[in-house]
Scaffold this motif. Structure first.
Motif, PDB file in Angstrom:
ATOM      1  N   ILE A 193      -4.311  14.145  23.167  1.00  0.00           N
ATOM      2  CA  ILE A 193      -3.829  12.917  22.531  1.00  0.00           C
ATOM      3  C   ILE A 193      -3.503  13.153  21.052  1.00  0.00           C
ATOM      4  CG2 ILE A 193      -4.958  11.345  24.141  1.00  0.00           C
ATOM      5  CD1 ILE A 193      -7.223  11.035  22.091  1.00  0.00           C
ATOM      6  N   SER A 194      -3.052  14.351  20.724  1.00  0.00           N
ATOM      7  CA  SER A 194      -2.780  14.670  19.321  1.00  0.00           C
ATOM      8  C   SER A 194      -1.688  13.792  18.727  1.00  0.00           C
ATOM      9  CB  SER A 194      -2.398  16.146  19.177  1.00  0.00           C
ATOM     10  OG  SER A 194      -1.229  16.449  19.926  1.00  0.00           O
ATOM     11  N   LEU A 195      -0.656  13.465  19.501  1.00  0.00           N
ATOM     12  CA  LEU A 195       0.431  12.629  18.978  1.00  0.00           C
ATOM     13  C   LEU A 195      -0.066  11.221  18.682  1.00  0.00           C
ATOM     14  CD1 LEU A 195       3.381  13.679  21.332  1.00  0.00           C
ATOM     15  CD2 LEU A 195       2.678  14.684  19.150  1.00  0.00           C
ATOM     16  N   TYR A 196      -0.823  10.670  19.617  1.00  0.00           N
ATOM     17  CA  TYR A 196      -1.401   9.332  19.437  1.00  0.00           C
ATOM     18  C   TYR A 196      -2.354   9.321  18.241  1.00  0.00           C
ATOM     19  CZ  TYR A 196      -4.141   5.154  20.715  1.00  0.00           C
ATOM     20  OH  TYR A 196      -4.785   3.937  20.737  1.00  0.00           O
ATOM     21  N   GLY A 197      -3.216  10.338  18.149  1.00  0.00           N
ATOM     22  CA  GLY A 197      -4.145  10.415  17.031  1.00  0.00           C
ATOM     23  C   GLY A 197      -3.435  10.524  15.695  1.00  0.00           C
ATOM     24  N   ALA A 198      -2.361  11.312  15.655  1.00  0.00           N
ATOM     25  CA  ALA A 198      -1.596  11.450  14.415  1.00  0.00           C
ATOM     26  C   ALA A 198      -0.956  10.131  14.014  1.00  0.00           C
ATOM     27  CB  ALA A 198      -0.523  12.523  14.591  1.00  0.00           C
ATOM     28  N   ALA A 199      -0.430   9.409  15.002  1.00  0.00           N
ATOM     29  CA  ALA A 199       0.203   8.117  14.718  1.00  0.00           C
ATOM     30  C   ALA A 199      -0.815   7.110  14.183  1.00  0.00           C
ATOM     31  CB  ALA A 199       0.870   7.583  15.982  1.00  0.00           C
ATOM     32  N   LEU A 258     -10.807   1.113  17.680  1.00  0.00           N
ATOM     33  CA  LEU A 258     -11.480   0.841  18.945  1.00  0.00           C
ATOM     34  C   LEU A 258     -11.957   2.124  19.621  1.00  0.00           C
ATOM     35  CD1 LEU A 258      -9.089  -1.823  20.508  1.00  0.00           C
ATOM     36  CD2 LEU A 258     -10.927  -2.131  18.808  1.00  0.00           C
ATOM     37  N   GLY A 259     -13.074   1.997  20.298  1.00  0.00           N
ATOM     38  CA  GLY A 259     -13.533   3.029  21.203  1.00  0.00           C
ATOM     39  C   GLY A 259     -12.986   2.759  22.595  1.00  0.00           C
ATOM     40  N   LEU A 260     -13.583   3.385  23.597  1.00  0.00           N
ATOM     41  CA  LEU A 260     -13.098   3.245  24.966  1.00  0.00           C
ATOM     42  C   LEU A 260     -13.198   1.800  25.446  1.00  0.00           C
ATOM     43  CD1 LEU A 260     -14.596   6.461  26.570  1.00  0.00           C
ATOM     44  CD2 LEU A 260     -12.168   5.952  26.221  1.00  0.00           C
ATOM     45  N   GLN A 261     -12.114   1.339  26.049  1.00  0.00           N
ATOM     46  CA  GLN A 261     -12.020  -0.039  26.503  1.00  0.00           C
ATOM     47  C   GLN A 261     -12.135  -0.145  28.027  1.00  0.00           C
ATOM     48  OE1 GLN A 261     -11.472  -2.854  24.145  1.00  0.00           O
ATOM     49  NE2 GLN A 261     -12.410  -1.110  23.082  1.00  0.00           N
ATOM     50  N   SER A 262     -12.417  -1.345  28.489  1.00  0.00           N
ATOM     51  CA  SER A 262     -12.657  -1.573  29.913  1.00  0.00           C
ATOM     52  C   SER A 262     -11.408  -1.460  30.764  1.00  0.00           C
ATOM     53  CB  SER A 262     -13.277  -2.961  30.123  1.00  0.00           C
ATOM     54  OG  SER A 262     -12.444  -3.967  29.580  1.00  0.00           O
ATOM     55  N   ASN A 263     -10.238  -1.360  30.132  1.00  0.00           N
ATOM     56  CA  ASN A 263      -8.999  -1.200  30.893  1.00  0.00           C
ATOM     57  C   ASN A 263      -8.692   0.274  31.183  1.00  0.00           C
ATOM     58  OD1 ASN A 263      -8.480  -1.508  27.889  1.00  0.00           O
ATOM     59  ND2 ASN A 263      -6.570  -0.531  28.497  1.00  0.00           N
ATOM     60  N   VAL A 264      -9.640   1.174  30.881  1.00  0.00           N
ATOM     61  CA  VAL A 264      -9.429   2.584  31.168  1.00  0.00           C
ATOM     62  C   VAL A 264      -9.220   2.767  32.672  1.00  0.00           C
ATOM     63  CG1 VAL A 264     -11.892   3.102  31.421  1.00  0.00           C
ATOM     64  CG2 VAL A 264     -10.307   4.915  30.801  1.00  0.00           C
ATOM     65  N   VAL A 295      -4.080  -7.289  10.318  1.00  0.00           N
ATOM     66  CA  VAL A 295      -5.080  -6.516  11.054  1.00  0.00           C
ATOM     67  C   VAL A 295      -4.351  -5.509  11.932  1.00  0.00           C
ATOM     68  CG1 VAL A 295      -7.026  -6.568  12.651  1.00  0.00           C
ATOM     69  CG2 VAL A 295      -6.630  -8.516  11.106  1.00  0.00           C
ATOM     70  N   GLN A 296      -4.643  -4.250  11.713  1.00  0.00           N
ATOM     71  CA  GLN A 296      -4.049  -3.172  12.499  1.00  0.00           C
ATOM     72  C   GLN A 296      -5.067  -2.681  13.518  1.00  0.00           C
ATOM     73  OE1 GLN A 296      -0.980  -1.484  12.663  1.00  0.00           O
ATOM     74  NE2 GLN A 296      -2.004  -0.447  14.383  1.00  0.00           N
ATOM     75  N   ILE A 297      -4.710  -2.715  14.795  1.00  0.00           N
ATOM     76  CA  ILE A 297      -5.595  -2.153  15.809  1.00  0.00           C
ATOM     77  C   ILE A 297      -5.360  -0.645  15.859  1.00  0.00           C
ATOM     78  CG2 ILE A 297      -6.264  -2.162  18.226  1.00  0.00           C
ATOM     79  CD1 ILE A 297      -6.924  -4.739  16.638  1.00  0.00           C
ATOM     80  N   SER A 298      -6.445   0.090  15.607  1.00  0.00           N
ATOM     81  CA  SER A 298      -6.371   1.540  15.584  1.00  0.00           C
ATOM     82  C   SER A 298      -7.297   2.109  16.645  1.00  0.00           C
ATOM     83  CB  SER A 298      -6.721   2.060  14.180  1.00  0.00           C
ATOM     84  OG  SER A 298      -6.493   3.452  14.096  1.00  0.00           O
ATOM     85  N   SER A 299      -7.694   3.342  16.464  1.00  0.00           N
ATOM     86  CA  SER A 299      -8.480   4.047  17.468  1.00  0.00           C
ATOM     87  C   SER A 299      -9.352   5.094  16.795  1.00  0.00           C
ATOM     88  CB  SER A 299      -7.546   4.730  18.471  1.00  0.00           C
ATOM     89  OG  SER A 299      -8.228   5.672  19.264  1.00  0.00           O
ATOM     90  N   GLY A 300     -10.475   5.397  17.442  1.00  0.00           N
ATOM     91  CA  GLY A 300     -11.298   6.493  16.945  1.00  0.00           C
ATOM     92  C   GLY A 300     -10.553   7.813  16.935  1.00  0.00           C
ATOM     93  N   ALA A 301      -9.474   7.896  17.726  1.00  0.00           N
ATOM     94  CA  ALA A 301      -8.662   9.123  17.759  1.00  0.00           C
ATOM     95  C   ALA A 301      -7.996   9.412  16.425  1.00  0.00           C
ATOM     96  CB  ALA A 301      -7.593   9.000  18.849  1.00  0.00           C
ATOM     97  N   ALA A 302      -7.957   8.436  15.528  1.00  0.00           N
ATOM     98  CA  ALA A 302      -7.353   8.648  14.212  1.00  0.00           C
ATOM     99  C   ALA A 302      -8.181   9.586  13.351  1.00  0.00           C
ATOM    100  CB  ALA A 302      -7.179   7.318  13.488  1.00  0.00           C
ATOM    101  N   ARG A 303      -9.491   9.622  13.581  1.00  0.00           N
ATOM    102  CA  ARG A 303     -10.377  10.395  12.702  1.00  0.00           C
ATOM    103  C   ARG A 303     -11.290  11.369  13.432  1.00  0.00           C
ATOM    104  NH1 ARG A 303     -12.833   6.184  11.945  1.00  0.00           N
ATOM    105  NH2 ARG A 303     -11.160   4.997  12.884  1.00  0.00           N
ATOM    106  N   THR A 304     -11.252  11.371  14.751  1.00  0.00           N
ATOM    107  CA  THR A 304     -12.088  12.283  15.528  1.00  0.00           C
ATOM    108  C   THR A 304     -11.207  13.123  16.439  1.00  0.00           C
ATOM    109  OG1 THR A 304     -13.915  10.695  15.523  1.00  0.00           O
ATOM    110  CG2 THR A 304     -13.998  12.454  17.168  1.00  0.00           C
ATOM    111  N   GLY A 305     -11.272  14.433  16.270  1.00  0.00           N
ATOM    112  CA  GLY A 305     -10.453  15.310  17.093  1.00  0.00           C
ATOM    113  C   GLY A 305     -10.900  15.310  18.537  1.00  0.00           C
TER     114      GLY A 305
END
Length: 248
Positions: A157-163, A190-196, A142-152
């Motif tokens: 956060i371009s580097l994080y999104g690219a990764a 994941l979307g926005l988390q409570s540790n923001v 299971v890989q934890i990813s982010s909505g930043a992978a597919r939503t500009g």
């Protein structure tokens, strides 16, 4: 249902936030959990919390970007549990230098860190556990990813999104290679988390249809499903966990 008794798991970046929630959830379902973190005190604290609650856990401290260290950590977990690892959750994904900012302002020496921890970190961890899983005929990645992978985003956060985009592609290909061996591979975006951090938490929450941020417990519950025997026909997928902020 979702019984993980007798299974062993490694959760990277599990010393806090979503990673800790994942480790606690897997342990609550019966898995023995190797709690990884770069900071020994954090890994030890989460391991102690799990064992105090009646679960089984050991701290394994290593940097996921260091292949030899990963192999040593996996070996330590294997020795502690007396068997190979059945479940890998690669959650570590935030380097010390997040590389945040407009791309045109970022020096090239800041480009690598997000890619190293997210993409090469995943490669290192998978390399260390996949052989045993395939040989045993059962495994969950299971890989934890982010909505930043597919939503500009214009949030720098371009580097994080690219990764994250890269590692989702890696997981999709792994799913095809490993499926004949009873090993599944999925991503959880994941979307926005409570540790923001900061004072804008309520503002962020108002943008989400469920009107709240995600919690470690939300993430842990979703991972338990993906790691379970019941998810044997779920592979090669990216599941969104974001309170409805992005739909698919």
């Amino acid at each position: 249902m979702f019984d993980l008794s007798g299974r062993t798991a490694l959760v990277t970046g599990a010393g806090q936030n979503a990673g800790a929630g994942i480790a606690r959830a897997l342990a609550a379902q019966g898995a023995a959990v190797a709690v990884n973190d770069l900071v020994p005190e954090r890994a030890e604290a989460v391991s102690k919390e799990i064992t105090s609650a009646g679960g089984r856990a050991v701290p394994v401290v290593f940097d996921v970007t260091d292949l030899e260290a990963v192999r040593e950590g996996v070996g330590q977990a294997r020795t502690e549990f007396g068997r190979h690892l059945d479940i890998l959750v690669h959650n570590a994904g935030i380097p010390a230098d997040f590389g945040q900012g407009p791309f045109r302002t970022l020096a090239p020496d800041r480009w690598r860190a997000p890619v190293e921890i997210n993409l090469f970190g995943a490669m290192n961890c998978v390399s260390a556990v996949a052989g045993d899983m395939c040989e045993a005929g059962w495994g969950r990645i299971v890989q934890i990813s982010s909505g930043a992978a597919r939503t500009g985003s214009a949030a720098g956060i371009s580097l994080y999104g690219a990764a994250k985009s890269g590692v989702e592609g890696f997981i999709r290909h792994l799913s095809q290679e490993f499926a004949p061996f009873g090993v599944t591979a999925n991503s959880l975006a994941l979307g926005l988390q409570s540790n923001v951090a900061g004072d804008s938490t309520e503002e962020f929450a108002r943008r989400i249809p469920t009107r709240r941020l995600g919690t470690p417990e939300d993430v842990g519950a979703a991972v338990v499903y993906l790691a379970s025997p019941e998810a044997s026909w779920m592979t090669g997928q990216t599941l969104n966990l974001n309170g409805g902020s992005v739909t698919s």
